[in-house]
Motif scaffolding. Structure first.
Motif, PDB file in Angstrom:
ATOM      1  N   GLU A  20       0.871  -1.096   0.312  1.00  0.00           N
ATOM      2  CA  GLU A  20       0.093   0.239   0.023  1.00  0.00           C
ATOM      3  C   GLU A  20       1.086   1.191  -0.092  1.00  0.00           C
ATOM      4  O   GLU A  20       1.211   1.270   0.849  1.00  0.00           O
ATOM      5  CB  GLU A  20      -0.542   0.109   1.229  1.00  0.00           C
ATOM      6  CG  GLU A  20      -1.345   1.569   1.229  1.00  0.00           C
ATOM      7  CD  GLU A  20      -2.670   1.385   2.246  1.00  0.00           C
ATOM      8  OE1 GLU A  20      -3.599   0.654   2.295  1.00  0.00           O
ATOM      9  OE2 GLU A  20      -3.057   1.960   3.202  1.00  0.00           O
ATOM     10  N   LEU A  21       1.005   2.004  -1.371  1.00  0.00           N
ATOM     11  CA  LEU A  21       1.506   3.350  -1.338  1.00  0.00           C
ATOM     12  C   LEU A  21       1.057   4.597  -0.586  1.00  0.00           C
ATOM     13  O   LEU A  21       0.139   4.981  -0.700  1.00  0.00           O
ATOM     14  CB  LEU A  21       1.886   3.473  -2.404  1.00  0.00           C
ATOM     15  CG  LEU A  21       2.258   2.585  -3.656  1.00  0.00           C
ATOM     16  CD1 LEU A  21       2.750   2.655  -4.861  1.00  0.00           C
ATOM     17  CD2 LEU A  21       3.531   2.059  -3.031  1.00  0.00           C
ATOM     18  N   GLU A  22       1.799   5.232   0.306  1.00  0.00           N
ATOM     19  CA  GLU A  22       1.444   6.161   1.097  1.00  0.00           C
ATOM     20  C   GLU A  22       1.780   7.021   0.191  1.00  0.00           C
ATOM     21  O   GLU A  22       3.298   7.271  -0.101  1.00  0.00           O
ATOM     22  CB  GLU A  22       1.730   6.072   2.713  1.00  0.00           C
ATOM     23  CG  GLU A  22       1.377   4.950   3.551  1.00  0.00           C
ATOM     24  CD  GLU A  22      -0.229   4.352   4.100  1.00  0.00           C
ATOM     25  OE1 GLU A  22      -0.207   5.097   3.903  1.00  0.00           O
ATOM     26  OE2 GLU A  22      -0.372   3.320   3.244  1.00  0.00           O
ATOM     27  N   VAL A  23       0.779   8.299  -0.012  1.00  0.00           N
ATOM     28  CA  VAL A  23       0.987   8.841  -0.118  1.00  0.00           C
ATOM     29  C   VAL A  23       0.482  10.602  -0.574  1.00  0.00           C
ATOM     30  O   VAL A  23      -0.600  10.605   0.630  1.00  0.00           O
ATOM     31  CB  VAL A  23       1.001   9.525  -2.595  1.00  0.00           C
ATOM     32  CG1 VAL A  23       0.781  11.069  -2.585  1.00  0.00           C
ATOM     33  CG2 VAL A  23       1.912   8.045  -2.868  1.00  0.00           C
ATOM     34  N   PHE A  24       1.729  11.647   0.580  1.00  0.00           N
ATOM     35  CA  PHE A  24       1.525  12.219   1.688  1.00  0.00           C
ATOM     36  C   PHE A  24       1.089  13.367   0.869  1.00  0.00           C
ATOM     37  O   PHE A  24       0.840  14.703   1.553  1.00  0.00           O
ATOM     38  CB  PHE A  24       2.089  12.588   2.460  1.00  0.00           C
ATOM     39  CG  PHE A  24       2.551  11.959   3.622  1.00  0.00           C
ATOM     40  CD1 PHE A  24       3.360  10.357   3.315  1.00  0.00           C
ATOM     41  CD2 PHE A  24       1.934  11.463   4.598  1.00  0.00           C
ATOM     42  CE1 PHE A  24       3.492   9.050   3.850  1.00  0.00           C
ATOM     43  CE2 PHE A  24       1.390  10.125   5.279  1.00  0.00           C
ATOM     44  CZ  PHE A  24       2.563   9.323   5.284  1.00  0.00           C
ATOM     45  N   ASP A  25       2.135  13.614  -0.006  1.00  0.00           N
ATOM     46  CA  ASP A  25       2.153  15.233  -0.951  1.00  0.00           C
ATOM     47  C   ASP A  25       2.155  15.115  -2.822  1.00  0.00           C
ATOM     48  O   ASP A  25       2.410  13.865  -3.040  1.00  0.00           O
ATOM     49  CB  ASP A  25       2.912  16.122  -0.606  1.00  0.00           C
ATOM     50  CG  ASP A  25       3.306  17.723  -0.695  1.00  0.00           C
ATOM     51  OD1 ASP A  25       2.307  17.823  -1.483  1.00  0.00           O
ATOM     52  OD2 ASP A  25       4.606  18.046  -0.102  1.00  0.00           O
ATOM     53  N   PHE A  26       1.824  16.166  -3.626  1.00  0.00           N
ATOM     54  CA  PHE A  26       1.959  15.661  -4.883  1.00  0.00           C
ATOM     55  C   PHE A  26       2.840  15.511  -5.817  1.00  0.00           C
ATOM     56  O   PHE A  26       2.372  13.822  -6.178  1.00  0.00           O
ATOM     57  CB  PHE A  26       1.214  16.897  -6.028  1.00  0.00           C
ATOM     58  CG  PHE A  26       0.650  16.869  -7.014  1.00  0.00           C
ATOM     59  CD1 PHE A  26      -0.918  16.719  -7.129  1.00  0.00           C
ATOM     60  CD2 PHE A  26       1.079  16.774  -7.824  1.00  0.00           C
ATOM     61  CE1 PHE A  26      -1.518  16.262  -8.186  1.00  0.00           C
ATOM     62  CE2 PHE A  26       0.548  16.274  -8.525  1.00  0.00           C
ATOM     63  CZ  PHE A  26      -0.473  16.238  -9.622  1.00  0.00           C
TER      64      PHE A  26
END
Ligand SMILES: [Zn+2]
Ligand SMILES: [Zn+2]
Ligand SMILES: [Zn+2]
Ligand SMILES: [Zn+2]
Lengths: 273, 273, 273, 273
Positions: free
Chosen positions: C142-148
Motif C-alpha cells: 500500500e503506497l502512502e502518498v502525502f504530497d503531490f
C-alpha cells in the motif's frame, strides 16, 4: 493578457554543478561577476546567487559573498538575491550567514523533501530561523516552493507570523521528489495564490523553457540559468547563462511583455519603497 | 517538451466580420485564395474556410465553396477545412452542403450556446446530421468545443457512435457565453482528453496569443486568424492573416517546434492514410 | 455512482500516540488484538498495524509483530497490513523486518517530508529497500502518498521497476508539511491515477470524516482510526476505533455502498488470487 | 469541516415530469402544497416551486402560483423559491410573471444550452429581463449554472450590473448538454466562487446523491427532489420528495451538519434582513 514587464531571474552558478558536467561554469568571484553582468545585459533583472570557495566548492562564507557582491555591483545594477539553500547538507547557521550583508532578496525554502537521491532538509525550525534572519535584516524573501504541500505550509506559517507576509513566490518544478514541471501543476499552484501575489517559476532541466513560456503568458515571472538547466536544447549545452536569458527575452518581446529593467523589477516587487 | 511540428490553422475569413470593422477582410474568391496562399506561405498548414457571396455575406452555397477551393488549390497545397457552422442562424441543411465537395476536413460544433447576444444553435439532431454528412463523405471532423459540457457531449456521442471517434479537437475559447480563454480552463479541457488525441486551441480576441503560447508549450496545435481576432496587439489592427501566423511561427521556432509542413500536418492528423 | 463495497481500513494504534493524549490507546498485544476484533466487527476489513513494546513504545521488532498477529488471527479474519513506517527516526532495516512474516499487505511511504516539527525520512534508497522486501516476501504494497510530488515519484519509480506496479494507493492528507485534507487536493490526486487503480484516503484530524465522505462518493476506499484522528467530533474523544468505523459504515450504507466483507476486500484488492 | 447548518432545497414538481414516468407526481395545488409540507417536515427549508395547470401541464400563470403559494403558506413556513425557467420553450414574459408575487427567491438561469434533445433558451436579453424583474420585486435570485462558461457569464454580468451581486448560487449538474455531475467538475466550479458566496448543487438522476454527499462535506448546500431525480436507488422509484430529503438529513446529521431550520436558512442566505 498581462503586459507587466517580465522579471527574469538568472540562476548563474548553483551549488551542485561542476566543470565536469558544465565546462563554462563560473566559479571565481570574477567569473561569477562577469556571468552576472552578461545575464543582466541580456535582460535579467535578478541575479540568484550562489558562490564558490577557492576550490570551486559551494560555500555560505560571508567573505566570499561580500567579494562577489562587490564585484557584481562594480559591473552592473541588478537585484541581488542570495541563496540560503546552500548545498544539500549545509547547516542552517551557515545558510543564514550571508543574509547579514543585506542583499535585496534572499531565498527561503519551504519544506523538506527528496532531492533525487539526497534529502534537502528544511525543517519548520530551519524555515523559522532563516525567515527571522531575513526579516531582521530587512531583506525581501523569495519563497521556494517545490511541492504542493509546501505552498500550504507557506500559508500556515504566514498566518502564524513565522514567514514574512510580503514575499515573492518562486515555484521550483521538476526536482525528482518534488512536483513535476507541468502546466497542470503550475496552474494548481498559481490558482492557490492570493490575488496580487507576484510569482515566478523555475523549471528544471527540460522543464525550463516550457515553464518560462507558460509564465510569460500567465503574467508570472521567470527564472532561468545553468543552475536549473545546462542545455539550450536537447543535446546542446547552453553557451552561457546569457544565452538562456536571451531566448526568454525574445519570446517575451513577441508576447509584448518586455523584459523588466532593474528599476521596473524593483517597483513590481515592492523593493523600491 | 513535445517537439511535434506545430500545425497552424488559419481562420482567414469568418462569418461575422465586415469591412467596417476590418478593412482588409478578404471577400471575393480571389481575395480569399490570396489570403490563404499568404497564410500558407507564412506557415499555416490548415485553412479554416468560410466563404462569402457576391454581396460579401456569409454563405454555405456549394458553388461558392467550389470556386474558392479551386482558386486556393491553384495557388498552394494546404489542408482545406470547411466550416459547417455557417453564420448564426443558418439552417442545418445549408450548413452541411459544402461537405459534399469532400474537403480534407470539416468542422462540427458540439453544442448550443449563447454567442454574445445571439444563440449559436447546435442541437443534438444538428450535430448528428452534420456528423453523418462528414462521415458519409469520408471527411475528417474537427470538433469545435466552446464549453466544458460540450466536451462531455463529445464523449457521450462518440460512445453512441453519433460522432466520429477519429477526429481532431479544437477548443474555441473566449466566446461570451462559452468558456473563457484562460490557461486554467485549457488545462481542465486537455486533462479530459484521451491519450494521443490531437487538439488545437483558438483563443478569441485578446485570448488568441496567450492560448497559442500555451498550446505550443503543451504539445497542442494552434488556430489564429482574423475570424477570431483582428488585432495584432492592443489597439493595432493586424495587417493580414499572414502576420498573425508569422508571429506564432517565430515563437514556435524559439521553442523548437517548427511549423508543420502540409505533409507533416497530414501525417500528424492521420490524413495521409 | 460506484457501488463497489467499501473497504474500510482501521488504523488502530499508530506510532506516535500516547495514553496521555488518548487514554483508551491499545498497547499490549491483547489490547491491540481486541481493538482489531472490534474494528473488524464494526465493518473494517483491513487492520493497519503498528505495535508497541513492553514500555508502550513503537517498535518494529519481529517477535512483537508475530505475537500480535497470532492474537488477531485467533480472534477474527481480516487483511493484516503492517506499517513499515515505524516511528519518525526508525532505521530502515528495522522498518523492513516485520515484512518477513508475510502479512497480507505492508505500507511503503513514498517520500521525505516535514511531519510537523520532525522529518519523516524516506529517501529513494529507503523506498527501494522496503519495496524489495515487500516484493521478495510476496506481500501487497500500500503506497502512502502525502504530497503531490510523491505521486509523481510513484509513477517514476514504478516505471523504473523500483516500486511494485500492482499496489493499493493510500493518500494520507493533512500532515503539516504534506498536502492538506481538502477535496480540491484529493481530486487532483485521484485525477492522476491510472484507470482501475484502487485507492483509499486517510484524512488526519478533523480531515478524517470529510475525506471519508468524499471517498465513499468517489468510489474510493477509506482509512479511519485513532492513529489519524482521536476525536469523534470537535471536543469529544472517540470512544474506540470501532466507533469511528461504525460511523463510516452508516454513511456508506446510506450511499448504498455496504462495507466490504474481508473476502470482498481481498477480491477488490486482488489478494485472493 | 464546516458545520454551518445544511440548507436543503426540495424540487418537488418540476416542469417536464408526468405521471407516466412518476405516478406520485403532485399536480394540483393541494397535492403540491402537501408535498411541500412533507418535504419541509422532513428537513427542507427551501421549496423550489413549479406549478401545473388544470391539465397537469407546466404553467407560469400568476393565479396558479398565487393559489399554490397560499396553500403552502397555510400548511407550513418555508422559503418559497419560484422557478422562472418554465418549461422548455416558455416565452420570457410568461417566465417572469410570477415574480410579481414577491416570493422569497426566484431562479435565474445563466445561459442557453442543449437540454437533451431540446434547447433551453436563456439569451443574454432573457437573463437581463428576468434579473430586472427579480430585482424590481426585491426578490433574492438563485442563479442556475449548468456549465462552466455560464459561471463566467455570471461574473461578467454581475460586473456590468445586469445580474444581482447578492445571490445564491446553484450548480445544476448532469444535464446532457451541460456539465456532468462529477466531483471534479463541482470542485472546478466552487474554486471559482468568491469567498463567502453561498452555493448549492443539484445533481440530476443518479448524480443527485453523490453531489449531495460532496456538498455536505464541502460546506455547500443541497437540492434534491423528484424534479431532478425520481429514483431512491437504482431501479427503485422514490416514494416521495420527503424520502429523498430524509436521506440527506440523515447523512448530514452523521456529518454533524444538521438540516437548517427555515429561520437558520433565512439567516445564512441573508433573507432575514
Ligand atoms: Zn539556487
Ligand atoms: Zn469558423
Ligand atoms: Zn501508520
Ligand atoms: Zn426547476
Amino acid at each position: 493578457m498581462s503586459n507587466t514587464p517580465l522579471i527574469i531571474s538568472a540562476a548563474i552558478v548553483g551549488a551542485e554543478l561542476t566543470r565536469d558536467t558544465y565546462p563554462n561554469l563560473p566559479l571565481t568571484p570574477d567569473e561569477i561577476a562577469e556571468a552576472a553582468e552578461e545575464a543582466v545585459n541580456a535582460g535579467a533583472s535578478i541575479i540568484h546567487l550562489h558562490v564558490r570557495d577557492e576550490n570551486g566548492l559551494p560555500t555560505q562564507r560571508v567573505d566570499v559573498f561580500e567579494t562577489v557582491t562587490e564585484k557584481i555591483r562594480n559591473r552592473c545594477d541588478c537585484i541581488l538575491q542570495y541563496s540560503t539553500g546552500g548545498a544539500v547538507g549545509t547547516p542552517v547557521e551557515l545558510r543564514c550567514n550571508p543574509v547579514s550583508l543585506k542583499p535585496d532578496m534572499a531565498t527561503l525554502s519551504m519544506g523538506t523533501m527528496n532531492f533525487g537521491s539526497e534529502i534537502y532538509e528544511n525543517t519548520e525550525e530551519t524555515i523559522t530561523t532563516i525567515a527571522r534572519a531575513i526579516t531582521d535584516n530587512d531583506v525581501m524573501a523569495e519563497l521556494e516552493v517545490f511541492d504542493f504541500g509546501q505552498l500550504e505550509t507557506v500559508m500556515r506559517m504566514v498566518k502564524k507570523g513565522l514567514v514574512p507576509e510580503r514575499h515573492h513566490m518562486d515555484f521550483v518544478l521538476g526536482v525528482p521528489g518534488g512536483m513535476a514541471a507541468t502546466i497542470s501543476n503550475l496552474v494548481m499552484l498559481v490558482n492557490r495564490l492570493q490575488e496580487g501575489q507576484t510569482w515566478a517559476v523555475a523549471g528544471l532541466g527540460r522543464g525550463q523553457l516550457p515553464m518560462a513560456m507558460h509564465s510569460i503568458a500567465m503574467g508570472g515571472h521567470v527564472r532561468v540559468g545553468i543552475e536549473d538547466n545546462i542545455y539550450y536544447r536537447k543535446g546542446e549545452l547552453a553557451v552561457s547563462n546569457a544565452q538562456l536569458v536571451e531566448r526568454v527575452v525574445r519570446i517575451a518581446r513577441e508576447y509584448d511583455r518586455p523584459a523588466a529593467t532593474v528599476d521596473q523589477a524593483r517597483q513590481i516587487l515592492g523593493l523600491s519603497e
